[in-house]
Design a protein around this motif. Structure first.
Motif, PDB file in Angstrom:
ATOM      1  N   ALA A  31       0.828  -1.211   0.000  1.00 18.97           N
ATOM      2  CA  ALA A  31       0.000   0.000   0.000  1.00 18.97           C
ATOM      3  C   ALA A  31       0.857   1.254   0.000  1.00 18.97           C
ATOM      4  O   ALA A  31       0.480   2.273  -0.596  1.00 18.97           O
ATOM      5  CB  ALA A  31      -0.928  -0.004   1.212  1.00 18.97           C
ATOM      6  N   TYR A  32       2.012   1.197   0.661  1.00 18.63           N
ATOM      7  CA  TYR A  32       2.878   2.377   0.754  1.00 18.63           C
ATOM      8  C   TYR A  32       3.846   2.514  -0.416  1.00 18.63           C
ATOM      9  O   TYR A  32       4.525   3.531  -0.539  1.00 18.63           O
ATOM     10  CB  TYR A  32       3.662   2.358   2.073  1.00 18.63           C
ATOM     11  N   GLN A  37      -2.540   3.217  -4.675  1.00 17.16           N
ATOM     12  CA  GLN A  37      -3.081   2.942  -3.345  1.00 17.16           C
ATOM     13  C   GLN A  37      -2.713   4.055  -2.368  1.00 17.16           C
ATOM     14  O   GLN A  37      -3.550   4.509  -1.583  1.00 17.16           O
ATOM     15  CB  GLN A  37      -2.560   1.609  -2.820  1.00 17.16           C
ATOM     16  N   LEU A  38      -1.481   4.501  -2.426  1.00 20.69           N
ATOM     17  CA  LEU A  38      -0.984   5.495  -1.484  1.00 20.69           C
ATOM     18  C   LEU A  38      -1.775   6.795  -1.563  1.00 20.69           C
ATOM     19  O   LEU A  38      -2.093   7.416  -0.528  1.00 20.69           O
ATOM     20  CB  LEU A  38       0.502   5.761  -1.764  1.00 20.69           C
ATOM     21  N   PHE A  41      -4.906   7.490   0.666  1.00 19.72           N
ATOM     22  CA  PHE A  41      -4.895   7.800   2.095  1.00 19.72           C
ATOM     23  C   PHE A  41      -3.774   8.751   2.505  1.00 19.72           C
ATOM     24  O   PHE A  41      -3.709   9.167   3.660  1.00 19.72           O
ATOM     25  CB  PHE A  41      -4.799   6.511   2.929  1.00 19.72           C
ATOM     26  N   TRP A  42      -2.891   9.136   1.588  1.00 19.88           N
ATOM     27  CA  TRP A  42      -1.785   9.992   1.985  1.00 19.88           C
ATOM     28  C   TRP A  42      -2.263  11.408   2.328  1.00 19.88           C
ATOM     29  O   TRP A  42      -1.793  12.027   3.266  1.00 19.88           O
ATOM     30  CB  TRP A  42      -0.713  10.024   0.892  1.00 19.88           C
ATOM     31  N   MET A 152      -4.485   8.838   7.752  1.00 20.96           N
ATOM     32  CA  MET A 152      -4.331   7.404   7.972  1.00 20.96           C
ATOM     33  C   MET A 152      -5.629   6.749   8.416  1.00 20.96           C
ATOM     34  O   MET A 152      -5.761   5.514   8.357  1.00 20.96           O
ATOM     35  CB  MET A 152      -3.209   7.146   8.968  1.00 20.96           C
ATOM     36  N   GLN A 154      -8.050   6.687   6.722  1.00 26.88           N
ATOM     37  CA  GLN A 154      -8.641   6.215   5.474  1.00 26.88           C
ATOM     38  C   GLN A 154      -8.035   4.906   4.973  1.00 26.88           C
ATOM     39  O   GLN A 154      -8.493   4.346   3.979  1.00 26.88           O
ATOM     40  CB  GLN A 154      -8.450   7.291   4.388  1.00 26.88           C
ATOM     41  N   ILE A 155      -6.995   4.425   5.643  1.00 24.12           N
ATOM     42  CA  ILE A 155      -6.212   3.325   5.075  1.00 24.12           C
ATOM     43  C   ILE A 155      -6.857   1.957   5.263  1.00 24.12           C
ATOM     44  O   ILE A 155      -6.615   1.029   4.483  1.00 24.12           O
ATOM     45  CB  ILE A 155      -4.782   3.319   5.675  1.00 24.12           C
ATOM     46  N   ASP A 156      -7.696   1.789   6.279  1.00 25.29           N
ATOM     47  CA  ASP A 156      -8.235   0.453   6.558  1.00 25.29           C
ATOM     48  C   ASP A 156      -9.019  -0.105   5.373  1.00 25.29           C
ATOM     49  O   ASP A 156      -8.918  -1.291   5.044  1.00 25.29           O
ATOM     50  CB  ASP A 156      -9.119   0.490   7.806  1.00 25.29           C
ATOM     51  N   VAL A 158      -8.542   0.598   2.296  1.00 26.93           N
ATOM     52  CA  VAL A 158      -7.587   0.290   1.233  1.00 26.93           C
ATOM     53  C   VAL A 158      -6.952  -1.073   1.484  1.00 26.93           C
ATOM     54  O   VAL A 158      -6.859  -1.907   0.576  1.00 26.93           O
ATOM     55  CB  VAL A 158      -6.508   1.386   1.133  1.00 26.93           C
ATOM     56  N   LEU A 159      -6.528  -1.316   2.711  1.00 24.21           N
ATOM     57  CA  LEU A 159      -5.850  -2.571   3.039  1.00 24.21           C
ATOM     58  C   LEU A 159      -6.791  -3.771   2.931  1.00 24.21           C
ATOM     59  O   LEU A 159      -6.400  -4.839   2.438  1.00 24.21           O
ATOM     60  CB  LEU A 159      -5.265  -2.493   4.453  1.00 24.21           C
TER      61      LEU A 159
END
Length: 329
Positions: A31-32, A37-38, A41-42, A152, A154-156, A158-159
């Protein structure tokens, strides 16, 4: 919210962010190191990121910018200093101009992203080193800590992936700050179709109706940035209720990704909100994310108390039915 700690060390001129994820290191690393993907949520809500260049190797660089709700852009640059696959990577992070040249007089920080396996999944520790106390304080005053937490948050999705994260959840509302909430809903349709349903005057009245037994009487849909829009509805004969409408200005319209508008009740002196809608497509699904900014916490609670989230779920469920029975090309 994955951020578990933020440590500011003025003596050593560092800012450390610790985040824990219920996913393996390989998934978080991916993701990073994938710009598509980044960028989901970045940037914090209302300032999403767009990566325009990505050369993930030692000596390479990444260019990105934050996109403000009125079309304003803030540019930045990463220079990759070191990379240890699925363990860490380090960048020199700086503000930049539109061409990617470092902005003079602005702080530069060295950021190290370290990934470690845990019993629950992954711990990521991001350490930023600053050249001076003034540089550290400048970044803190710009709101980097709160911005990082919001970004961050927002990342869940995405993962986990949209299909798993939103399965059966309907319309969801999260309070982000005293004046900001995020409302999300997944529609099983491509982004271009969902965008058209949000902007086409022939389609909007088929689903954006509120309760059953109401009809849309005015549909002046947003057409371009700088313009206005107006929607109004009324109960059908024999149905209780008073006609009402809402209108506002169009601040940003980027087809088929993002629409930012103001909103107020038509004919009333009541408060105005800013509604920031983004559409994200993944695996045949489209995620609608609306970040609503209120003038104060009292207004936020008053409007949410009217059942606005429940009303949005009625409309979105109707939209899904419309798209299922009368597919939009």
């Amino acid at each position: 919210m994955p951020v578990t700690d933020v440590i500011t060390d003025e003596k050593n001129l560092t800012l450390t962010v610790i985040a824990d994820f219920a996913h393996p290191v390989s998934r978080v690393w991916n993701a990073y190191t994938d710009p598509r993907q980044l960028e989901r949520f970045w940037g914090p809500p209302t300032f999403p990121a767009t990566f325009t260049e990505w050369d993930h190797r030692v000596g390479g660089r990444a260019l990105y910018h934050m996109n403000g709700p009125a079309g304003e852009k803030s540019y930045a640059r990463w220079d990759f200093v070191s990379i240890e696959p699925e363990r860490s990577f380090t960048v020199d992070d700086c503000f930049a101009d539109e061409s990617g040249e470092p902005a003079p007089g602005m702080p530069v920080m060295r950021m190290r992203f370290a990934f470690e396996a845990t019993d629950q999944g992954t711990r990521m520790t991001t350490t930023s080193d600053f050249s001076s106390l003034e540089a550290l304080q400048t970044v803190l005053e710009m709101g980097v800590v709160e911005g990082t937490r919001l970004a961050m948050g927002q990342i869940d999705a995405v993962l986990a992936g949209l299909r798993e994260w939103f399965a059966g959840k309907g319309t969801r509302m999260e309070v982000l700050t005293d004046t900001m909430v995020r409302i999300t809903r997944v529609i099983e349709a491509p982004r271009t179709v969902v965008w058209r349903a949000q902007t086409d005057p022939a389609l909007i009245p088929q689903w954006m109706l509120g309760p059953d037994g109401w009809s849309m009487t005015t549909c002046d849909a947003p057409a371009e940035a700088g313009g206005t829009y107006r929607f109004a509805g009324a109960p059908d004969p024999g149905v209780e209720g008073e006609p009402f409408g809402f209108d506002g200005e169009v601040l940003l319209l980027e087809e088929p990704f993002r629409a930012v508008t103001t909103e107020r009740m038509t004919g009333m002196d009541g408060p105005t909100t800013t509604n920031d809608l983004t559409l994200t497509e993944e695996d045949g699904l489209t995620l609608l994310t609306t970040v609503i900014t209120y003038p104060d916490v009292a207004t936020r609670d008053m409007i949410l108390g009217t059942g606005v989230v429940e009303g949005m779920e009625m409309s979105y469920a109707r939209l899904e039915e419309v798209l299922l029975t009368r597919p939009v090309a």
